[in-house]
Design an enzyme around this catalytic site. Structure first.
Site, mmCIF file in Angstrom:
data_model
loop_
_atom_site.group_PDB
_atom_site.id
_atom_site.type_symbol
_atom_site.label_atom_id
_atom_site.label_comp_id
_atom_site.label_asym_id
_atom_site.label_seq_id
_atom_site.Cartn_x
_atom_site.Cartn_y
_atom_site.Cartn_z
ATOM 1 N N THR A 1 -1.745 10.296 5.535
ATOM 2 C CA THR A 1 -0.816 10.045 6.644
ATOM 3 C C THR A 1 -1.034 8.675 7.273
ATOM 4 O O THR A 1 -2.158 8.157 7.280
ATOM 5 C CB THR A 1 -1.015 11.133 7.727
ATOM 6 O OG1 THR A 1 -0.336 10.736 8.922
ATOM 7 C CG2 THR A 1 -2.478 11.325 8.084
ATOM 8 N N TYR B 1 -6.441 14.987 13.449
ATOM 9 C CA TYR B 1 -5.599 15.136 12.262
ATOM 10 C C TYR B 1 -5.768 13.909 11.357
ATOM 11 O O TYR B 1 -6.114 14.012 10.178
ATOM 12 C CB TYR B 1 -4.138 15.336 12.687
ATOM 13 C CG TYR B 1 -3.165 15.184 11.557
ATOM 14 C CD1 TYR B 1 -3.252 15.992 10.427
ATOM 15 C CD2 TYR B 1 -2.144 14.227 11.598
ATOM 16 C CE1 TYR B 1 -2.358 15.839 9.367
ATOM 17 C CE2 TYR B 1 -1.256 14.068 10.558
ATOM 18 C CZ TYR B 1 -1.366 14.883 9.446
ATOM 19 O OH TYR B 1 -0.495 14.729 8.409
#
Ligand code: UDP
Length: 327
Positions: free
Chosen positions: A117, A141
């Site tokens: 990501t 995350y």
């Protein structure tokens, strides 16, 4: 037929990837614990229920299907949740991925495509985000994904694990045929929350902060259509099959849109008013995440076809109107 193990194949991006793999002639074998995925999104190949933390179950599935490669989508992926429950994120994402990687190496399955990501980059003022940008994630995350990237590099050195890492920007849209789409519970992502609000299922969208250093004060993101994104994964798999070695690719279009611009686009696509209110910043959000790389286009031959904002919102709205997202 070549089996590909798809972790998270019952989820939003994974289910679209299974469709793209089946279309390209592979057999996508979904491995999913159904915590955030949905069994009826598994339409394009066999389903094996299992958790990444369950190593013996992983070994069993590798043994049964002898996959040629792994596409690893399964992960917890919400920034807000990651800030509140970092332990869950580290355990599920990092320990789970380590189990999967070790099981793959033990099964001599050494081609690995990984969903990472742009959240691994963190905030970089006025810096073009390309694959060499320093990774300084702002939340658990992004940090968990960066750690998995490092594990992959170590396993390449030690065990010859060839890997393609895709750093996604913001994924939106849905399969234009309406076979699969986005359905998270709870839904937190901007486009589906907006459409749900427009549809009258929520009172108002909360805009998370209008005091960012951007032209309209709201955060800017680079949105990419889920179908374009998964097409890149098939190209990444072919890249590994051709023995081209490990590589990192950003997947974004290079165009950024603010939250207010996405609201305006949704108003125009649906021809309906968008009730929204201004709220405080959401912890862990970066000001601007826009890809500054064309490596995927240049090296993989990736050509995004549906990633205009209008097309993404139109496809998401069509899916939304099927009502299937409401399971
Ligand atoms: N956002 C918002 N309201 C919402 C959901 C998201 O203002 O209800 C904003 C969020 O702060 C971010 C952008 O929309 O700037 C995209 O957020 P999303 O959760 O879709 O993806 P993320 O960028 O966190 O991966």
């Amino acid at each position: 037929m070549t089996n590909i193990l798809v972790t998270g194949g019952a989820g939003y991006i994974g289910s679209h990837a299974c469709k793209a793999l089946a279309r390209a002639g592979y057999v996508p074998v979904t491995y999913d614990n159904l915590v955030t995925g949905w069994q009826d999104a598994v339409k394009f190949g066999p389903f094996e229920r299992g958790d990444l933390l369950d190593r013996s179950r992983l070994d069993e599935v590798f043994d049964k299907y002898r996959p040629a490669a792994v596409m690893h989508f399964a992960a917890l992926s919400q920034v807000g949740e990651a800030m509140a429950e970092p332990g869950r994120y580290w355990r599920n994402n990092v320990t789970g991925s380590l189990n999967l990687i070790e099981a793959a190496v033990a099964a001599e399955c050494v081609d690995f495509v990984f969903s990472s990501t742009c959240a691994t980059y963190g905030d970089h003022d006025n810096v073009v985000l390309d694959e060499s940008t320093l990774q300084q994630p702002l939340n658990a995350y992004g940090a968990s994904k960066r750690a998995i990237e490092e594990i992959l590099r170590d396993f390449e050195h030690a065990h010859g694990l060839n890997h393609v890492i895709f750093r996604y920007f913001n994924v939106a849209g849905a399969d234009p045929d309406g076979e699969v789409g986005e359905y998270h519970r709870p839904e937190t992502h901007l486009v589906p929350v907006l459409l749900d609000t427009i549809d009258g299922n929520r009172d108002a969208l909360t805009v998370f902060g209008t005091d960012y250093d951007t032209p309209d004060g709201t955060c800017i993101r680079d949105y990419v259509h889920v179908c374009d994104l998964v097409d890149a994964h098939v190209l990444g798999l072919e890249w590994l099959e051709q023995g081209k070695g490990s590589r990192v690719f950003n997947l974004g279009t290079g165009s950024g849109f603010s939250v207010m611009e996405v609201i305006a686009q949704s108003r125009s696509v649906t021809n309906r008013e968008v009730p929204y209110e201004i709220g405080p910043r959401r912890a862990g959000d970066c000001t601007k995440l826009v890809s500054g790389s064309t490596r995927a286009q240049a090296e993989l031959g990736w050509k995004p076809k549906r990633s205009r904002l209008e097309t993404m919102v139109t496809d998401a709205w069509r899916w939304h109107q099927t009502g299937l997202y409401q399971k």
